[in-house]
Enzyme design. Structure first.
Site, PDB file in Angstrom:
ATOM      1  N   ASP A 121       0.884   7.160   8.595  1.00  0.00           N
ATOM      2  CA  ASP A 121       1.204   5.740   8.815  1.00  0.00           C
ATOM      3  C   ASP A 121       2.593   5.621   9.411  1.00  0.00           C
ATOM      4  OD1 ASP A 121      -1.024   4.467   7.899  1.00  0.00           O
ATOM      5  OD2 ASP A 121      -0.327   4.286   5.848  1.00  0.00           O
ATOM      6  N   GLU A 148      -5.334  -7.552  13.560  1.00  0.00           N
ATOM      7  CA  GLU A 148      -6.649  -6.933  13.335  1.00  0.00           C
ATOM      8  C   GLU A 148      -7.757  -7.891  13.807  1.00  0.00           C
ATOM      9  OE1 GLU A 148      -6.393  -6.126   9.125  1.00  0.00           O
ATOM     10  OE2 GLU A 148      -5.533  -4.138   9.438  1.00  0.00           O
ATOM     11  N   ASP A 208      -1.678  -2.785  14.595  1.00  0.00           N
ATOM     12  CA  ASP A 208      -1.838  -2.021  13.358  1.00  0.00           C
ATOM     13  C   ASP A 208      -1.863  -0.566  13.814  1.00  0.00           C
ATOM     14  OD1 ASP A 208      -4.206  -2.038  10.554  1.00  0.00           O
ATOM     15  OD2 ASP A 208      -2.454  -0.792  11.046  1.00  0.00           O
ATOM     16  N   ASP A 255       0.855  -1.196   0.000  1.00  0.00           N
ATOM     17  CA  ASP A 255       0.000   0.000   0.000  1.00  0.00           C
ATOM     18  C   ASP A 255       0.888   1.242   0.000  1.00  0.00           C
ATOM     19  OD1 ASP A 255      -2.375  -1.379   2.397  1.00  0.00           O
ATOM     20  OD2 ASP A 255      -2.044  -1.690   0.241  1.00  0.00           O
ATOM     21  N   GLU A 267       1.782  -4.024  11.329  1.00  0.00           N
ATOM     22  CA  GLU A 267       1.312  -4.121   9.945  1.00  0.00           C
ATOM     23  C   GLU A 267       2.276  -3.444   8.995  1.00  0.00           C
ATOM     24  OE1 GLU A 267      -0.762  -1.540   7.893  1.00  0.00           O
ATOM     25  OE2 GLU A 267      -2.056  -2.888   6.771  1.00  0.00           O
ATOM     26  N   GLU A 268       3.019  -2.463   9.523  1.00  0.00           N
ATOM     27  CA  GLU A 268       3.890  -1.651   8.661  1.00  0.00           C
ATOM     28  C   GLU A 268       5.273  -2.256   8.477  1.00  0.00           C
ATOM     29  OE1 GLU A 268       0.863   1.101   8.022  1.00  0.00           O
ATOM     30  OE2 GLU A 268       2.791   0.807   7.030  1.00  0.00           O
ATOM     31  N   LEU A 275      -2.109   2.354  12.457  1.00  0.00           N
ATOM     32  CA  LEU A 275      -3.124   3.278  11.942  1.00  0.00           C
ATOM     33  C   LEU A 275      -3.951   2.547  10.886  1.00  0.00           C
ATOM     34  CD1 LEU A 275      -3.842   6.130  12.734  1.00  0.00           C
ATOM     35  CD2 LEU A 275      -2.615   6.959  10.758  1.00  0.00           C
ATOM     36  N   ASP A 276      -5.035   1.904  11.385  1.00  0.00           N
ATOM     37  CA  ASP A 276      -5.855   1.108  10.458  1.00  0.00           C
ATOM     38  C   ASP A 276      -6.883   2.002   9.761  1.00  0.00           C
ATOM     39  OD1 ASP A 276      -6.813  -1.624   9.517  1.00  0.00           O
ATOM     40  OD2 ASP A 276      -8.633  -0.621  10.217  1.00  0.00           O
TER      41      ASP A 276
HETATM   42  P1  P6P Z   1     -12.598  -2.558   1.599  1.00  0.00           P
HETATM   43  C1  P6P Z   1      -8.944  -0.299   5.693  1.00  0.00           C
HETATM   44  O1  P6P Z   1      -8.159  -0.166   4.527  1.00  0.00           O
HETATM   45  C2  P6P Z   1      -9.119  -1.784   5.991  1.00  0.00           C
HETATM   46  O2  P6P Z   1      -7.900  -2.396   6.190  1.00  0.00           O
HETATM   47  C3  P6P Z   1     -10.036  -1.967   7.182  1.00  0.00           C
HETATM   48  O3  P6P Z   1      -9.913  -0.953   8.111  1.00  0.00           O
HETATM   49  C4  P6P Z   1     -11.414  -2.001   6.552  1.00  0.00           C
HETATM   50  O4  P6P Z   1     -12.349  -2.757   7.303  1.00  0.00           O
HETATM   51  C5  P6P Z   1     -11.144  -2.656   5.203  1.00  0.00           C
HETATM   52  O5  P6P Z   1      -9.777  -2.389   4.880  1.00  0.00           O
HETATM   53  C6  P6P Z   1     -12.036  -2.080   4.111  1.00  0.00           C
HETATM   54  O6  P6P Z   1     -11.729  -2.793   2.924  1.00  0.00           O
HETATM   55  O7  P6P Z   1     -12.141  -3.650   0.652  1.00  0.00           O
HETATM   56  O8  P6P Z   1     -14.061  -2.728   1.979  1.00  0.00           O
HETATM   57  O9  P6P Z   1     -12.290  -1.170   1.135  1.00  0.00           O
END
Ligand code: P6P
Length: 340
Positions: free
Chosen positions: A71, A282, A115, A65, A94-95, A117-118
């Site tokens: 991040d 997550e 994670d 990403d 995650e990073e 910054l999710d």
């Molecule tokens: P999609 C955000 O990028 C993430 O990792 C989660 O926080 C979120 O639930 C999911 O991806 C959303 O993914 O495919 O629905 O855009």
């Protein structure tokens, strides 16, 4: 000013006295290190626009990403605050492609997977994002750092998330329950505002009928998911259809599910059999929180907490929320195995 306000530190110290009297107090120190990282993240998220923290940092993370400056900042804050707490042996983020082993002189007895910054793809449009973490004890018999990292959710000591939304809240779960602490910037403390959080029961007035899934992938869903979602949109008899709510930021969607009830789903699909959500930092922490609040988690077959992680960044299908709804989904997967 409430001179008796219950801060996270007071709360965790009291919980230690009540439930872990012989404990060293290291978990309290670790949690305070996490709080410092979260406070700094909250501040950075709040002022990102002014501080021009938007935009790309030029690097990319383990999943390819495009990494945004927030991040990078959040990841460094978590790593540095945890390292300097002298309570952590090894971490996974995650990073970072690989685990982060703390230098010997600063090593402690805990393992943290996070994670930082999710939902970061939502940063530039000001949608709610968050930080997610799980804390395990370093197994006494483990020699290799990776075996310390790859522990199931059944071995968690605590887990939590910070939600950077209209307010900043820390939701912290231990085996004694789930509690919500709202950040008060005037004193720089997280104050207990939601004691003993429980996910509503479906038949409770506060229990809402909400299904949360990205319907844009319906073409690729398994038959089990297709049938489940259809039963919510076109229920039999006089039952009203369920509402659909989907933010696309896991912390926001799970926090709403914890507060209002419903079911959050990120299933595997024909295109991606393990879905998108990462198991270790997550799905497992979020499943622990929801189960400690009286809800249920599943990967379609069993509680996510029973899944033994095999790789740091492995993905897992995830269903979270009302017990009876998760049971329906598992029954549908028995009837229609994945890929059908
Ligand atoms: P999609 C955000 O990028 C993430 O990792 C989660 O926080 C979120 O639930 C999911 O991806 C959303 O993914 O495919 O629905 O855009």
């Amino acid at each position: 000013m409430d001179t008796e306000c219950m801060t996270v530190t007071r709360f965790v110290l009291e919980e230690k006295k009540r439930f872990f009297p012989g404990a060293s107090g290291d978990l309290t120190i670790l949690l305070n290190a996490l709080l410092t990282a979260i406070k700094a993240c909250a501040s950075a998220v709040r002022k990102a626009g002014i501080a021009k923290l938007y935009g790309l940092a030029g690097s990319s993370n383990t999943t390819g990403d495009e990494q945004k400056k927030l991040d990078v900042l959040a990841n460094e804050l978590f790593i540095n605050m945890l390292t300097s707490s002298y309570t952590v042996h090894v971490m996974a983020s995650e990073e970072n492609e690989n685990y982060i082993e703390v230098e010997t002189a600063k090593q402690g007895n805990y393992v943290v997977c996070f994670d930082p910054l999710d939902g970061s793809s939502n940063i530039d449009c000001l949608v709610t994002i968050g930080s997610i973490f799980g804390v395990w004890k370093k197994p006494l018999d483990s020699k290799e750092p990776i075996s310390c990292i790859l522990q199931s959710g059944e071995k968690l000591r605590c887990a939590g998330y910070a939600v950077y939304g209209s307010a900043c809240m820390l939701v912290l779960a231990t085996k004694n329950g789930v509690n919500g602490f709202t950040y008060d910037p005037s004193i720089g403390e997280f104050i207990l505002t939601s004691p003993s959080i429980t996910i509503p029961r479906m038949n409770e007035k506060r229990g809402q009928k909400i299904y949360s899934i990205n319907e844009g992938y319906a073409k690729y869903w398994d038959k089990a998911v297709t049938e489940y979602v259809r039963s919510k949109k076109f229920p039999e008899g006089k039952e009203k259809p369920w509402a659909n709510r989907y933010v696309g930021s896991m912390v926001a969607d799970v926090h709403r599910t914890l507060c209002y009830g419903g079911v959050f789903m990120y299933p595997g699909t024909k295109e991606a059999k393990n879905g998108k959500i990462r198991l270790l930092y997550e799905s497992i922490p979020m499943s622990y929180i929801v189960e400690m609040a009286g809800g249920q988690s599943s990967n379609g077959h069993c509680s996510v907490l029973k899944v033994q992680p095999k790789e740091i960044h492995q993905r897992s299908p995830i269903f979270l929320g009302y017990k009876e709804e998760i049971e329906k989904i598992e029954k549908l997967y028995e009837k229609y195995p994945p890929g059908t």
